[in-house]
Design a protein around this motif. Structure first.
Motif, mmCIF file in Angstrom:
data_model
loop_
_atom_site.group_PDB
_atom_site.id
_atom_site.type_symbol
_atom_site.label_atom_id
_atom_site.label_comp_id
_atom_site.label_asym_id
_atom_site.label_seq_id
_atom_site.Cartn_x
_atom_site.Cartn_y
_atom_site.Cartn_z
ATOM 1 N N ARG A 52 4.007 7.152 3.615
ATOM 2 C CA ARG A 52 3.539 6.881 4.972
ATOM 3 C C ARG A 52 2.350 5.916 4.944
ATOM 4 O O ARG A 52 1.653 5.802 3.933
ATOM 5 C CB ARG A 52 3.132 8.169 5.680
ATOM 6 C CG ARG A 52 1.887 8.818 5.106
ATOM 7 C CD ARG A 52 1.500 10.087 5.849
ATOM 8 N NE ARG A 52 0.300 10.664 5.277
ATOM 9 C CZ ARG A 52 0.149 11.954 5.028
ATOM 10 N NH1 ARG A 52 1.116 12.805 5.296
ATOM 11 N NH2 ARG A 52 -0.984 12.402 4.519
ATOM 12 N N ASN A 53 2.144 5.237 6.071
ATOM 13 C CA ASN A 53 0.958 4.405 6.261
ATOM 14 C C ASN A 53 -0.207 5.300 6.651
ATOM 15 O O ASN A 53 -0.031 6.287 7.361
ATOM 16 C CB ASN A 53 1.191 3.374 7.366
ATOM 17 C CG ASN A 53 2.036 2.204 6.916
ATOM 18 O OD1 ASN A 53 2.182 1.939 5.733
ATOM 19 N ND2 ASN A 53 2.608 1.494 7.873
ATOM 20 N N GLU A 54 -1.389 4.924 6.216
ATOM 21 C CA GLU A 54 -2.605 5.640 6.573
ATOM 22 C C GLU A 54 -3.433 4.765 7.512
ATOM 23 O O GLU A 54 -3.328 3.531 7.490
ATOM 24 C CB GLU A 54 -3.416 5.974 5.319
ATOM 25 C CG GLU A 54 -2.719 6.965 4.386
ATOM 26 C CD GLU A 54 -2.647 8.352 4.968
ATOM 27 O OE1 GLU A 54 -3.700 8.959 5.219
ATOM 28 O OE2 GLU A 54 -1.519 8.840 5.183
ATOM 29 N N ALA A 55 -4.279 5.382 8.317
ATOM 30 C CA ALA A 55 -5.108 4.673 9.297
ATOM 31 C C ALA A 55 -6.070 3.675 8.645
ATOM 32 O O ALA A 55 -6.440 2.671 9.253
ATOM 33 C CB ALA A 55 -5.884 5.673 10.146
ATOM 34 N N ASP A 56 -6.462 3.924 7.391
ATOM 35 C CA ASP A 56 -7.410 3.032 6.715
ATOM 36 C C ASP A 56 -6.749 1.793 6.100
ATOM 37 O O ASP A 56 -7.406 1.008 5.424
ATOM 38 C CB ASP A 56 -8.195 3.800 5.647
ATOM 39 C CG ASP A 56 -7.330 4.283 4.493
ATOM 40 O OD1 ASP A 56 -6.102 4.042 4.478
ATOM 41 O OD2 ASP A 56 -7.889 4.926 3.572
ATOM 42 N N GLY A 57 -5.440 1.621 6.320
ATOM 43 C CA GLY A 57 -4.735 0.452 5.792
ATOM 44 C C GLY A 57 -4.046 0.685 4.460
ATOM 45 O O GLY A 57 -3.339 -0.190 3.955
ATOM 46 N N SER A 58 -4.233 1.861 3.888
ATOM 47 C CA SER A 58 -3.571 2.187 2.628
ATOM 48 C C SER A 58 -2.202 2.809 2.903
ATOM 49 O O SER A 58 -1.830 3.056 4.041
ATOM 50 C CB SER A 58 -4.429 3.148 1.802
ATOM 51 O OG SER A 58 -4.532 4.404 2.441
ATOM 52 N N VAL A 59 -1.469 3.028 1.834
ATOM 53 C CA VAL A 59 -0.193 3.734 1.894
ATOM 54 C C VAL A 59 -0.341 4.971 1.008
ATOM 55 O O VAL A 59 -0.902 4.894 -0.088
ATOM 56 C CB VAL A 59 0.967 2.844 1.399
ATOM 57 C CG1 VAL A 59 2.247 3.646 1.214
ATOM 58 C CG2 VAL A 59 1.209 1.687 2.360
ATOM 59 N N LYS A 60 0.151 6.100 1.483
ATOM 60 C CA LYS A 60 0.085 7.357 0.727
ATOM 61 C C LYS A 60 1.505 7.820 0.454
ATOM 62 O O LYS A 60 2.384 7.692 1.314
ATOM 63 C CB LYS A 60 -0.674 8.407 1.530
ATOM 64 C CG LYS A 60 -1.104 9.610 0.743
ATOM 65 C CD LYS A 60 -2.051 10.448 1.580
ATOM 66 C CE LYS A 60 -2.730 11.511 0.751
ATOM 67 N NZ LYS A 60 -3.667 12.286 1.568
ATOM 68 N N ALA A 61 1.723 8.363 -0.733
ATOM 69 C CA ALA A 61 3.054 8.834 -1.107
ATOM 70 C C ALA A 61 2.963 10.095 -1.945
ATOM 71 O O ALA A 61 2.021 10.270 -2.726
ATOM 72 C CB ALA A 61 3.793 7.751 -1.894
ATOM 73 N N LEU A 62 3.943 10.945 -1.776
ATOM 74 C CA LEU A 62 4.141 12.093 -2.654
ATOM 75 C C LEU A 62 5.436 11.808 -3.397
ATOM 76 O O LEU A 62 6.485 11.603 -2.771
ATOM 77 C CB LEU A 62 4.269 13.392 -1.859
ATOM 78 C CG LEU A 62 4.627 14.631 -2.694
ATOM 79 C CD1 LEU A 62 3.484 14.987 -3.645
ATOM 80 C CD2 LEU A 62 4.950 15.817 -1.794
#
Length: 107
Positions: A52-62
Motif C-alpha cells: 500500500r501507499n503511505e501518506a508520507d510518500g513511501s510504500v509499505k508491504a508485508l
C-alpha cells in the motif's frame, strides 16, 4: 493442537522455512506503478501479503513465504519498477500468519 503444530513444522520443512517481513520503501516510489510491480513480483516469487501507499510518500508491504523468496523480494525492492528511484528499504520481522493467502494491493 499438537497435531496442527507438527503438521505446520512438516510443511515448513518441505517448503523451506516460512518467513515474513514488514517493509517500508522510500524515495520516488509513488506514481510509478510501484504497487502493481510489487504485486507482480510477489506473485512470481510465490509470496503472500499486501502492499500500500503511505501518506508520507513511501510504500509499505508485508511479504511472506519461503525464506529464499522473501530475500529475493527484499533485493528487488532496491531496484523497483522503471521510473522509481529507491532511496531506502527498511524491513523488520513480522508474523507469517499476518499475511493472508495470495498477494493484494490494499491502498
Amino acid at each position: 493442537m499438537r497435531q496442527i503444530c507438527k503438521q505446520r513444522r512438516m510443511e515448513a520443512a518441505v517448503q523451506g522455512e516460512r518467513k515474513a517481513m514488514l517493509v517500508r520503501i522510500s524515495g520516488r516510489v509513488q506514481g510509478v506503478s510501484f504497487r502493481i510491480w510489487t504485486l507482480e513480483e510477489a506473485e512470481r516469487l510465490g509470496l503472500s501479503g499486501w502492499v500500500r501507499n503511505e501518506a508520507d510518500g513511501s510504500v509499505k508491504a508485508l511479504i511472506a513465504g519461503p525464506e529464499t523468496a522473501v530475500s529475493a523480494m527484499l533485493a528487488r525492492f532496491w531496484k523497483g519498477p522503471r521510473g522509481a528511484s529507491v532511496s531506502g528499504v527498511v524491513s523488520e520481522s513480522a508474523d507469517p500468519d499476518q499475511a493472508s493467502a495470495g498477494f493484494r494491493i490494499t491502498g
